[in-house]
Write a protein that holds these residues in place. Structure first.
Motif, short mmCIF file in Angstrom:
data_model
loop_
_atom_site.label_atom_id
_atom_site.label_comp_id
_atom_site.label_asym_id
_atom_site.label_seq_id
_atom_site.Cartn_x
_atom_site.Cartn_y
_atom_site.Cartn_z
N GLY A 132 0.82 -1.21 0.00
CA GLY A 132 0.00 0.00 0.00
C GLY A 132 0.85 1.26 0.00
N THR A 133 0.29 2.31 0.55
CA THR A 133 1.02 3.58 0.61
C THR A 133 2.19 3.46 1.58
OG1 THR A 133 -0.52 4.32 2.33
CG2 THR A 133 -1.00 4.96 0.07
N SER A 134 3.31 4.02 1.22
CA SER A 134 4.53 3.89 2.02
C SER A 134 4.59 4.96 3.11
CB SER A 134 5.76 3.97 1.11
OG SER A 134 5.73 2.96 0.14
N THR A 135 3.67 4.91 4.04
CA THR A 135 3.68 5.85 5.16
C THR A 135 4.40 5.22 6.34
OG1 THR A 135 1.60 5.04 6.08
CG2 THR A 135 1.46 6.76 4.39
N ASP A 136 4.83 6.06 7.27
CA ASP A 136 5.50 5.54 8.47
C ASP A 136 4.57 4.63 9.26
OD1 ASP A 136 7.81 6.89 7.87
OD2 ASP A 136 7.39 8.61 9.17
N LEU A 137 3.27 4.99 9.28
CA LEU A 137 2.30 4.18 10.02
C LEU A 137 2.18 2.79 9.42
CD1 LEU A 137 0.12 3.83 12.15
CD2 LEU A 137 -1.52 4.87 10.56
N GLU A 138 2.06 2.72 8.10
CA GLU A 138 1.92 1.42 7.44
C GLU A 138 3.19 0.59 7.61
OE1 GLU A 138 -1.23 0.53 5.85
OE2 GLU A 138 -1.44 2.17 7.25
N ALA A 139 4.33 1.24 7.55
CA ALA A 139 5.60 0.53 7.74
C ALA A 139 5.70 -0.03 9.16
CB ALA A 139 6.77 1.47 7.46
N SER A 140 5.24 0.75 10.13
CA SER A 140 5.27 0.29 11.52
C SER A 140 4.32 -0.88 11.73
CB SER A 140 4.88 1.44 12.47
OG SER A 140 5.84 2.47 12.42
N ARG A 141 3.15 -0.79 11.12
CA ARG A 141 2.19 -1.89 11.22
C ARG A 141 2.75 -3.15 10.57
NH1 ARG A 141 -3.35 -0.15 8.74
NH2 ARG A 141 -4.03 -2.15 9.59
N ALA A 142 3.42 -2.98 9.44
CA ALA A 142 4.01 -4.14 8.76
C ALA A 142 5.06 -4.80 9.64
CB ALA A 142 4.63 -3.69 7.43
#
Length: 268
Positions: A132-142
């Motif tokens: 998905g979108t490469s946001t800090d939040l998504e990266a942290s969730r990953a």
């Protein structure tokens, strides 16, 4: 002229013979589809798809398998949660499931399966977030899902970020750190420290709608994790968790706070 007549007759014979064969194939698929519908099990539907991978009922069969997986996931069948999540994200699985590419909806069943111990679901959830979108939040969730899937390097990265956030008085980061301290994931296990952080987050006025730390704290008091066991304290924090959960649900429904009271289980 006689030769032409023979050729024409020959063609007619081929056509006459071919039509029953085609009709026979349709009849066989229809019969198999009816049988699979009557059995109404993922196994029967998957067997149907193996026999008729490109048949007219292919989409109906794949959709039905997805529906069955969704229903079983709701009944806490973790493998079905995994299958349903994979189906929603549009992944290729050898079970004939449909693919709607609904990434956001796919996270929920994958999350449920991951937290239930299905490491494949953890890996899939992480991959989905990174697509998905490469946001800090998504990266942290990953990273969180990768950690749950057994990647200790990911666990250490999550803990490092959580420490920074918790030191900056961010309650959500403190809860993440508490979760890892409680499990000993990416950091030495310390249930007493985890209990203290859950306590801090539960009492944080700015974290009013998050019932999770209060619920975990209730369980720790009940089971004597990180300190003495105390049934009264466990009940107190369970009540606080239910109040926060009820407020959150009422707000989501557009109702005044206190309109409805919800009861929650351990949710873990």
């Amino acid at each position: 002229m006689r030769g032409a007549t023979k050729r024409t007759v020959g063609k007619l014979i081929v056509v006459v013979v071919a039509v029953p064969l085609v009709l026979g194939g349709c009849s066989s698929e229809s019969s198999d589809w009816k049988d699979a519908q009557n059995k109404a099990t993922p196994e029967a539907l998957q067997e149907f798809l193996k026999r008729h991978p490109n048949g007219q009922f292919r989409q109906a069969a794949t959709d039905r398998i997805g529906e069955l997986a969704k229903k079983a996931c709701g009944a806490a069948d973790l493998q079905s949660c995994f299958d349903w999540g994979v189906s929603l994200r549009g992944g290729a699985r050898p079970n004939g499931m449909s693919s709607s590419n609904d990434f956001e909806r796919a996270i929920d069943p994958l999350h449920k399966a991951c937290w239930g111990g299905n490491q494949g679901a953890c890996s899939d959830a992480a991959k989905l977030l990174r697509m998905g979108t490469s946001t800090d939040l998504e990266a942290s969730r990953a990273l969180t899902y990768e950690c749950r899937g057994g990647d200790q390097n990911a666990c250490r990265m999550v803990v490092t970020k959580a420490k920074i956030g918790c030191d900056a008085a961010k309650a959500d980061a403190c809860v993440v750190l508490a979760d890892h301290l409680r499990r000993g994931a990416g950091i030495s296990k310390d249930e007493a420290a985890a209990r203290g952080l859950y306590q801090k987050a539960c009492n944080d006025a700015g974290f009013e709608e998050n019932f999770w730390p209060c619920l975990v704290l209730s369980k720790m008091w009940r089971n004597g994790e990180g300190g003495p066991s105390n049934v009264a304290e466990a009940a107190k924090y369970k009540g606080i968790a239910e109040t926060k959960f009820s407020n959150m649900m009422n707000k989501a429904a557009g109702l005044p706070v206190g309109s409805l009271r919800y009861s929650i289980g351990d949710l873990e």
